[in-house]
Design a protein around this motif. Structure first.
Motif, short mmCIF file in Angstrom:
data_model
loop_
_atom_site.label_atom_id
_atom_site.label_comp_id
_atom_site.label_asym_id
_atom_site.label_seq_id
_atom_site.Cartn_x
_atom_site.Cartn_y
_atom_site.Cartn_z
N SER A 1 0.85 -1.20 0.00
CA SER A 1 0.00 0.00 0.00
C SER A 1 0.88 1.25 0.00
N SER A 2 0.25 2.40 -0.14
CA SER A 2 1.02 3.61 -0.43
C SER A 2 0.50 4.85 0.28
N SER A 3 1.42 5.75 0.58
CA SER A 3 1.04 7.05 1.16
C SER A 3 0.23 7.89 0.16
N PRO B 1 -5.74 8.26 -10.32
CA PRO B 1 -6.24 6.89 -10.55
C PRO B 1 -5.35 5.86 -9.85
N TYR B 2 -4.06 6.13 -9.78
CA TYR B 2 -3.16 5.23 -9.05
C TYR B 2 -3.54 5.17 -7.57
N GLY B 3 -3.73 6.34 -6.97
CA GLY B 3 -4.08 6.38 -5.55
C GLY B 3 -5.39 5.67 -5.27
N PHE C 1 2.99 19.22 -14.76
CA PHE C 1 2.11 19.33 -13.59
C PHE C 1 1.01 18.29 -13.70
N ARG C 2 0.54 17.79 -12.58
CA ARG C 2 -0.48 16.74 -12.60
C ARG C 2 -1.87 17.35 -12.50
N PRO C 3 -2.87 16.67 -13.08
CA PRO C 3 -4.25 17.19 -13.03
C PRO C 3 -4.73 17.43 -11.60
N1 GDD Z 1 7.90 12.17 -11.77
C1 GDD Z 1 8.04 13.48 -11.74
N2 GDD Z 1 8.69 14.11 -12.76
N3 GDD Z 1 7.54 14.16 -10.68
C2 GDD Z 1 7.73 15.50 -10.66
C3 GDD Z 1 8.40 16.20 -11.68
C4 GDD Z 1 8.89 15.46 -12.79
O1 GDD Z 1 9.49 16.00 -13.72
N4 GDD Z 1 8.44 17.51 -11.34
C5 GDD Z 1 7.82 17.63 -10.18
N5 GDD Z 1 7.37 16.42 -9.75
C6 GDD Z 1 6.62 16.16 -8.51
C7 GDD Z 1 5.31 15.40 -8.72
O2 GDD Z 1 4.29 16.31 -9.19
C8 GDD Z 1 5.07 14.86 -7.32
O3 GDD Z 1 4.45 15.84 -6.52
C9 GDD Z 1 6.49 14.64 -6.77
O4 GDD Z 1 7.38 15.30 -7.67
C10 GDD Z 1 6.90 13.17 -6.65
O5 GDD Z 1 6.62 12.52 -7.87
P1 GDD Z 1 7.15 11.02 -8.17
O6 GDD Z 1 8.61 10.93 -7.91
O7 GDD Z 1 6.66 10.65 -9.53
O8 GDD Z 1 6.47 10.14 -7.03
P2 GDD Z 1 5.01 10.12 -6.42
O9 GDD Z 1 5.08 10.74 -5.06
O10 GDD Z 1 4.00 10.65 -7.36
O11 GDD Z 1 4.73 8.54 -6.29
C11 GDD Z 1 5.70 7.68 -5.73
O12 GDD Z 1 5.50 7.53 -4.34
C12 GDD Z 1 4.26 6.92 -3.97
C13 GDD Z 1 4.22 6.89 -2.43
O13 GDD Z 1 3.78 8.12 -1.94
C14 GDD Z 1 5.59 6.34 -6.47
O14 GDD Z 1 6.66 5.50 -6.09
C15 GDD Z 1 4.29 5.62 -6.11
O15 GDD Z 1 4.29 4.31 -6.67
C16 GDD Z 1 4.20 5.54 -4.58
O16 GDD Z 1 3.02 4.88 -4.18
#
Ligand code: GDD
Ligand code: NAP
Length: 325
Positions: free
Chosen positions: A124-126, A148-150, A278-280
Motif C-alpha cells: 500500500s502507499s502514502s 487513478p493510481y491512488g 504538472f499533474r491534473p
Molecule cells: N515524476 C516526476 N517528474 N515528478 C515531478 C516532476 C517530474 O518531472 N516535477 C515535479 N514532480 C513532482 C510530482 O508532481 C510529485 O508531486 C512529486 O514530484 C513526486 O513525484 P514522483 O517521484 O513521480 O512520485 P510520487 O510521489 O508521485 O509517487 C511515488 O511515491 C508513492 C508513495 O507516496 C511512487 O513510487 C508511487 O508508486 C508511490 O506509491
C-alpha cells in the motif's frame, strides 16, 4: 528448520530487487513472478539471478498467478507488482485499475485457494492519503486519493483487509511513504534529478525540465523499507503499518541538495519548469508517522535525506562514466 520460501511479485522493480537480496541474506528460497517482455529487463536482479527462481506470470492473468503460487509453495508472498507511476495513471487509468487494484484480488484469490497458510504482504502507499486530512499521517488517517493510481491503491488496501477479515488469512498492508535508491526508475522525480544532475556534472546535459517544485514528500531509502515489509510478516498476527522517516522536503530541496553534491550553488539557472509536467490533481504534502512500526517492529530508517541524495547522485555519476567508456 526447513528453508523458508518466498514469492515476490514485481521482483524486477526497485523494491523487488532489494527485497530479494534481503531475503537471500536470511537464507530464503526466493521465487519471483516476471512478465514477458520482448527484451529482458532483469537489470536490477542481474547480480542475484543465479540465486533466485523466476516464474512467468502477469497480474492480468489469473491462471499464471495461481500456477506460480502452486509451483513456489511460498511461506510468504510479497505483492509488489503494480503500475506504480502516478503520472501514467491518468493516461492509462483502466490499465492502472486492472494491475494495481484488481491485480491484488487475483493474487489474493490464488493464495486463498492454493496456500491459505501463507503470509501475505500488500504494497500500500502514502498516495492513498492524497489531499491529507491531518499531519503527520498515520494508520488511522482517512484516505483521499488524488490520482487513478491512488484510487487503485485504496482498493488494493481494502481488498487485502477484506480477505484478512473474511477468510482469517495472515495479510498485512504496509503503507509506505516514498522510498528511493540508485535503482529507482528514471521517470520518478528523485532519480530524474540525480541522473540529470550527474549528466550536467559530466557535461552531457545543460538543464533539468521539471513540473511542480513545491510538492513535499517524506523520502526514505528503499533498502530500509524492504526490511520493514519482512518484519511485518514475522509478527504473531497481521496488522497494517505506516513506514516513513517523519521528515519531508520539497522537490526544490531535493534539486538543491543534488546540485550541492557536485558543488553547484546557483542551481536555479539549470531548472526549466514545464506546465506539461504538472499533474491534473496534486498531492502537495506528505509526512508520515511511523511510531507504530518503530514500537512494534523495532524498525527505523538508517539513511537520512542528505545521505540518500548523495548516494543517488554519486551512483549516477559512476554509472554514466562506466557507460561512456
Ligand atoms: N515524476 C516526476 N517528474 N515528478 C515531478 C516532476 C517530474 O518531472 N516535477 C515535479 N514532480 C513532482 C510530482 O508532481 C510529485 O508531486 C512529486 O514530484 C513526486 O513525484 P514522483 O517521484 O513521480 O512520485 P510520487 O510521489 O508521485 O509517487 C511515488 O511515491 C508513492 C508513495 O507516496 C511512487 O513510487 C508511487 O508508486 C508511490 O506509491
Ligand atoms: P517499480 O519499480 O515500478 O516496480 C513495479 C514492478 O511491478 C516491476 O517488477 C514490474 O515489472 C511489475 N509489474 C507491473 N505490471 C505488472 C504486471 N501486469 N504483471 C506482473 N508484474 C508487473 O515499483 P517499486 O517502486 O518497486 O514499488 C513496489 C510496489 O510498492 C508497487 O506496488 C508500488 O506501487 C508500491 N509503492 C512504492 C512506493 C515507492 O516509493 N517506491 C511507495 C509506496 C508503495 P516490469 O519490470 O516487467 O515492468
Amino acid at each position: 528448520m526447513a528453508q523458508k520460501r518466498a514469492l515476490i511479485t514485481g521482483i524486477t522493480g526497485q523494491d523487488g530487487s532489494y527485497l530479494a537480496e534481503f531475503l537471500l541474506t536470511k537464507n530464503y528460497k526466493v521465487f519471483g513472478l516476471t512478465r514477458r517482455t520482448s527484451t529482458p529487463n532483469y537489470e536490477r536482479i542481474k547480480h542475484i539471478e543465479d540465486k533466485i527462481e523466476l516464474i512467468p506470470g502477469d497480474l492480468l492473468d489469473q491462471q499464471s498467478i495461481t500456477s506460480a503460487v502452486a509451483y513456489s509453495k511460498p511461506d510468504e508472498i510479497y505483492n509488489l507488482a503494480a503500475q506504480s507511476f502516478v503520472a501514467t495513471s491518468w493516461s492509462q487509468p483502466v490499465l492502472t485499475g486492472e494491475f494495481t487494484a484488481l491485480g491484488v484480488t487475483r493474487v489474493l484469490e490464488a493464495v486463498r485457494q492454493i496456500k491459505p497458510q501463507a503470509k501475505f504482504y500488500q504494497a500500500s502507499s502514502s498516495e492513498m492519503f492524497g489531499m491529507v486530512r491531518e499531519n503527520p499521517q498515520n494508520e488511522s488517517t482517512p484516505f483521499h486519493p488524488r490520482s487513478p493510481y491512488g484510487v487503485a491503491k485504496v482498493y488494493g488496501h481494502w481488498i487485502a483487509i477484506n480477505y484478512r477479515e473474511s477468510y482469517n488469512l495472515f495479510i498485512v498492508s504496509g503503507i509506505l511513504f516514498n522510498h528511493e535508491s540508485p535503482r529507482r526508475g528514471l521517470e520518478f522525480v528523485t532519480r530524474k534529478i540525480s541522473h540529470t544532475v550527474a549528466k550536467i556534472h559530466l557535461k552531457q546535459a545543460d538543464r533539468i525540465v521539471l513540473g511542480n517544485l513545491d510538492a513535499k514528500r517524506d523520502w526514505g531509502f528503499a533498502g530500509d523499507y524492504v526490511k520493514a515489509m519482512w518484519l511485518m510478516l514475522q509478527q504473531d498476527g497481521p496488522d497494517d503499518y505506516v513506514i516513513a522517516t517523519g521528515q519531508n522536503h520539497s522537490v526544490a530541496d531535493f534539486v538543491e541538495e543534488a546540485f550541492g553534491v557536485i558543488g553547484v550553488k546557483n542551481w536555479k539557472k539549470y531548472i526549466h519548469v514545464s506546465k506539461q509536467l504538472f499533474r491534473p490533481a496534486e498531492v502537495d504534502f506528505l509526512i508520515g508517522d511511523s511510531s507504530k512500526a518503530r514500537k512494534v517492529l523495532g524498525w527505523r530508517p538508517t539513511v537520512g535525506f542528505t545521505q540518500l541524495v548523495r548516494m543517488m547522485v554519486e551512483n549516477d555519476i559512476k554509472l554514466l562514466r562506466a557507460n561512456s567508456k
